[in-house]
Write a protein that holds these residues in place. Structure first.
Motif, mmCIF file in Angstrom:
data_model
loop_
_atom_site.group_PDB
_atom_site.id
_atom_site.type_symbol
_atom_site.label_atom_id
_atom_site.label_comp_id
_atom_site.label_asym_id
_atom_site.label_seq_id
_atom_site.Cartn_x
_atom_site.Cartn_y
_atom_site.Cartn_z
ATOM 1 N N ALA A 197 -5.629 3.249 6.707
ATOM 2 C CA ALA A 197 -4.440 4.081 6.964
ATOM 3 C C ALA A 197 -3.440 3.869 5.676
ATOM 4 O O ALA A 197 -3.392 2.826 5.253
ATOM 5 C CB ALA A 197 -3.928 4.164 8.206
ATOM 6 N N PRO A 198 -2.617 4.952 5.251
ATOM 7 C CA PRO A 198 -1.600 4.698 4.564
ATOM 8 C C PRO A 198 -0.692 3.412 4.614
ATOM 9 O O PRO A 198 -0.073 2.853 3.754
ATOM 10 C CB PRO A 198 -0.978 5.813 4.159
ATOM 11 C CG PRO A 198 -1.900 7.001 4.626
ATOM 12 C CD PRO A 198 -2.804 6.243 5.894
ATOM 13 N N ASP A 199 -0.517 3.023 5.865
ATOM 14 C CA ASP A 199 0.236 1.956 6.344
ATOM 15 C C ASP A 199 -0.145 0.567 6.075
ATOM 16 O O ASP A 199 0.377 -0.377 6.671
ATOM 17 C CB ASP A 199 1.130 2.376 7.646
ATOM 18 C CG ASP A 199 0.003 2.064 8.651
ATOM 19 O OD1 ASP A 199 -1.360 1.890 8.550
ATOM 20 O OD2 ASP A 199 0.695 2.142 10.053
ATOM 21 N N GLY A 242 0.801 3.398 -3.147
ATOM 22 C CA GLY A 242 -0.163 4.618 -2.730
ATOM 23 C C GLY A 242 -1.500 4.113 -3.093
ATOM 24 O O GLY A 242 -2.364 5.330 -2.874
ATOM 25 N N ARG A 243 -2.036 3.076 -3.193
ATOM 26 C CA ARG A 243 -3.500 2.827 -3.321
ATOM 27 C C ARG A 243 -3.655 1.505 -2.705
ATOM 28 O O ARG A 243 -2.795 0.413 -2.900
ATOM 29 C CB ARG A 243 -4.005 2.933 -4.777
ATOM 30 C CG ARG A 243 -3.424 2.168 -5.847
ATOM 31 C CD ARG A 243 -3.813 2.429 -7.087
ATOM 32 N NE ARG A 243 -5.041 1.475 -7.642
ATOM 33 C CZ ARG A 243 -4.766 0.545 -8.315
ATOM 34 N NH1 ARG A 243 -3.734 0.186 -8.889
ATOM 35 N NH2 ARG A 243 -5.528 -0.285 -8.481
ATOM 36 N N LEU A 244 -4.697 1.385 -2.317
ATOM 37 C CA LEU A 244 -5.106 0.063 -1.517
ATOM 38 C C LEU A 244 -5.871 -0.586 -2.623
ATOM 39 O O LEU A 244 -6.349 -0.498 -3.340
ATOM 40 C CB LEU A 244 -6.322 0.413 -0.542
ATOM 41 C CG LEU A 244 -6.880 -0.428 0.299
ATOM 42 C CD1 LEU A 244 -5.865 -1.238 1.250
ATOM 43 C CD2 LEU A 244 -8.317 -0.248 1.104
ATOM 44 N N THR A 256 0.858 -1.183 -0.018
ATOM 45 C CA THR A 256 -0.038 -0.011 -0.191
ATOM 46 C C THR A 256 0.778 1.167 0.199
ATOM 47 O O THR A 256 0.716 1.983 -0.788
ATOM 48 C CB THR A 256 -1.063 -0.164 1.014
ATOM 49 O OG1 THR A 256 -1.853 -1.148 1.255
ATOM 50 C CG2 THR A 256 -1.923 1.230 1.243
ATOM 51 N N GLU A 257 1.800 1.325 0.853
ATOM 52 C CA GLU A 257 2.652 2.488 0.962
ATOM 53 C C GLU A 257 3.682 2.497 -0.328
ATOM 54 O O GLU A 257 3.794 3.734 -0.983
ATOM 55 C CB GLU A 257 3.892 2.192 1.867
ATOM 56 C CG GLU A 257 3.184 2.469 3.364
ATOM 57 C CD GLU A 257 4.055 2.212 4.541
ATOM 58 O OE1 GLU A 257 4.990 1.328 4.454
ATOM 59 O OE2 GLU A 257 3.903 2.815 5.548
ATOM 60 N N ASP A 282 -9.534 4.484 -0.133
ATOM 61 C CA ASP A 282 -8.792 3.782 1.006
ATOM 62 C C ASP A 282 -10.093 2.918 1.819
ATOM 63 O O ASP A 282 -9.840 2.670 3.167
ATOM 64 C CB ASP A 282 -8.232 5.091 2.112
ATOM 65 C CG ASP A 282 -9.172 6.031 2.394
ATOM 66 O OD1 ASP A 282 -10.325 5.815 1.894
ATOM 67 O OD2 ASP A 282 -8.761 6.977 3.094
ATOM 68 N N ASP A 288 -4.330 -6.211 -0.795
ATOM 69 C CA ASP A 288 -4.045 -5.697 0.364
ATOM 70 C C ASP A 288 -5.308 -5.995 1.364
ATOM 71 O O ASP A 288 -4.987 -6.424 2.612
ATOM 72 C CB ASP A 288 -3.922 -4.205 0.363
ATOM 73 C CG ASP A 288 -2.760 -3.757 -0.274
ATOM 74 O OD1 ASP A 288 -1.728 -4.440 -0.589
ATOM 75 O OD2 ASP A 288 -2.919 -2.549 -1.018
#
Length: 176
Positions: free
Chosen positions: A147-149, A34-36, A30-31, A113, A40
């Motif tokens: 979240a981005p992480d 930049g997209r889910l 994801t990091e 997200d 994931d």
């Protein structure tokens, strides 16, 4: 039985996961992108179900951000848990009497997200009568905000409890 007692019994039966290492690749993906992605969310959900199966509240809380919100019953303040400590207490309480849990998930639907994923869970739950534990099946959809992480920052559960050990119908959980 009052509706309050009935709700408490259903919640005790359980609502509600692989160790945190299983989530790490999804978080890195994801990091990196930049997209889910569907992958994931599938990895995250596999870890969630394994934590549930093993009653591992320590692993479960690591799937969530420190300030995550977990709504076991949307709109009910007593069933909304904020932060990892509260989520951990909820998981310990709700899974304590459960046994023989099996779970699977459908193909997640992802936008931005946010994701929706169906769960089909069977388990033995504490009995509300003197006949002993009984099988229950949870038909559940979780709306997840990530979240981005790659950790979940909000989980809202919508579920239906059926008595017995039911199998999903043909085609259940597919995106098609």
């Amino acid at each position: 039985m009052t509706s309050r007692t009935h709700r408490r019994t259903l919640l005790r039966a359980g609502l509600a996961a692989l160790p945190l290492a299983a989530v790490a690749p999804a978080a890195r993906a994801t990091e990196r992108t930049g997209r889910l992605t569907v992958a994931d969310v599938s990895h995250w959900t596999d870890a969630y179900l394994e934590a549930w199966r093993t009653k591992n509240d320590k692993t479960a809380v690591q799937l969530f951000t420190p300030g995550a919100v977990y709504e076991a019953v949307p709109g009910v303040p007593e069933q909304t848990f904020r932060g990892r400590a509260a989520i951990g207490r909820y998981w310990r309480d709700i899974t304590a009497g459960q046994s023989e849990m099996t779970g699977r998930h459908g193909t997640p639907v992802v936008t931005g997200d946010r994701a929706a994923v169906e769960l089909w869970v069977t388990l033995r739950a504490p009995a509300i009568n003197p006949d002993g534990d009984h099988w229950v099946t949870f038909l559940e959809t979780n709306i997840l905000l990530f979240a981005p992480d790659g950790r979940c920052r909000r989980n809202t559960e919508y579920w239906n409890l059926q008595m017995g050990r039911l199998e999903p119908p043909q085609g259940w959980g597919t995106a098609a």
